[in-house]
Design a protein around this motif. Structure first.
Motif, PDB file in Angstrom:
ATOM      1  N   GLU A  21       0.845  -1.192   0.000  1.00  0.00           N
ATOM      2  CA  GLU A  21       0.000   0.000   0.000  1.00  0.00           C
ATOM      3  C   GLU A  21       0.877   1.238   0.000  1.00  0.00           C
ATOM      4  O   GLU A  21       1.821   1.344   0.770  1.00  0.00           O
ATOM      5  N   VAL A  22       0.571   2.159  -0.927  1.00  0.00           N
ATOM      6  CA  VAL A  22       1.306   3.408  -1.039  1.00  0.00           C
ATOM      7  C   VAL A  22       0.316   4.564  -1.014  1.00  0.00           C
ATOM      8  O   VAL A  22      -0.888   4.369  -1.127  1.00  0.00           O
ATOM      9  N   SER A  23       0.832   5.763  -0.873  1.00  0.00           N
ATOM     10  CA  SER A  23       0.009   6.960  -0.897  1.00  0.00           C
ATOM     11  C   SER A  23       0.429   7.805  -2.096  1.00  0.00           C
ATOM     12  O   SER A  23       1.613   8.080  -2.271  1.00  0.00           O
ATOM     13  N   ARG A  28      -4.335  10.125  -1.822  1.00  0.00           N
ATOM     14  CA  ARG A  28      -5.211   8.964  -1.979  1.00  0.00           C
ATOM     15  C   ARG A  28      -4.429   7.674  -1.830  1.00  0.00           C
ATOM     16  O   ARG A  28      -3.288   7.579  -2.280  1.00  0.00           O
ATOM     17  N   PRO A  29      -5.034   6.652  -1.223  1.00  0.00           N
ATOM     18  CA  PRO A  29      -4.342   5.369  -1.080  1.00  0.00           C
ATOM     19  C   PRO A  29      -4.366   4.577  -2.385  1.00  0.00           C
ATOM     20  O   PRO A  29      -5.299   4.701  -3.191  1.00  0.00           O
ATOM     21  N   LYS A  44      -3.243   0.055  -8.548  1.00  0.00           N
ATOM     22  CA  LYS A  44      -4.687   0.114  -8.365  1.00  0.00           C
ATOM     23  C   LYS A  44      -4.992   1.229  -7.349  1.00  0.00           C
ATOM     24  O   LYS A  44      -4.482   1.209  -6.231  1.00  0.00           O
ATOM     25  N   ILE A  45      -5.847   2.164  -7.746  1.00  0.00           N
ATOM     26  CA  ILE A  45      -6.259   3.238  -6.856  1.00  0.00           C
ATOM     27  C   ILE A  45      -7.371   2.706  -5.962  1.00  0.00           C
ATOM     28  O   ILE A  45      -8.344   2.129  -6.441  1.00  0.00           O
ATOM     29  N   LEU A  46      -7.205   2.875  -4.658  1.00  0.00           N
ATOM     30  CA  LEU A  46      -8.176   2.386  -3.689  1.00  0.00           C
ATOM     31  C   LEU A  46      -9.160   3.484  -3.304  1.00  0.00           C
ATOM     32  O   LEU A  46      -8.858   4.677  -3.466  1.00  0.00           O
ATOM     33  N   PRO A  47     -10.313   3.113  -2.751  1.00  0.00           N
ATOM     34  CA  PRO A  47     -11.253   4.135  -2.282  1.00  0.00           C
ATOM     35  C   PRO A  47     -10.666   4.894  -1.088  1.00  0.00           C
ATOM     36  O   PRO A  47      -9.894   4.331  -0.312  1.00  0.00           O
ATOM     37  N   THR A  48     -11.017   6.160  -0.972  1.00  0.00           N
ATOM     38  CA  THR A  48     -10.500   6.982   0.119  1.00  0.00           C
ATOM     39  C   THR A  48     -11.063   6.498   1.447  1.00  0.00           C
ATOM     40  O   THR A  48     -12.214   6.048   1.520  1.00  0.00           O
TER      41      THR A  48
END
Length: 50
Positions: A21-23, A28-29, A44-48
């Protein structure tokens, strides 16, 4: 934690290898890893988180 993302080289959804997991710059995560078959970087962009 297995995360599924789209590989643009294989043109298929696959589970990321070495996912972490990165920021992003805007806070945004996201998950960053690589394709288990071809080794291409996957993102992959994760939900906030609220």
């Amino acid at each position: 934690m297995a995360v599924e993302a789209y590989c643009v080289k294989c043109k298929a959804k696959k589970e990321m290898k070495n996912a972490q997991e990165v920021s992003m710059k805007n806070g945004r995560p996201a998950m960053k890893g690589e394709c288990p078959d071809c080794g291409t970087g996957m993102y992959k962009i994760l939900p906030t988180k609220k």
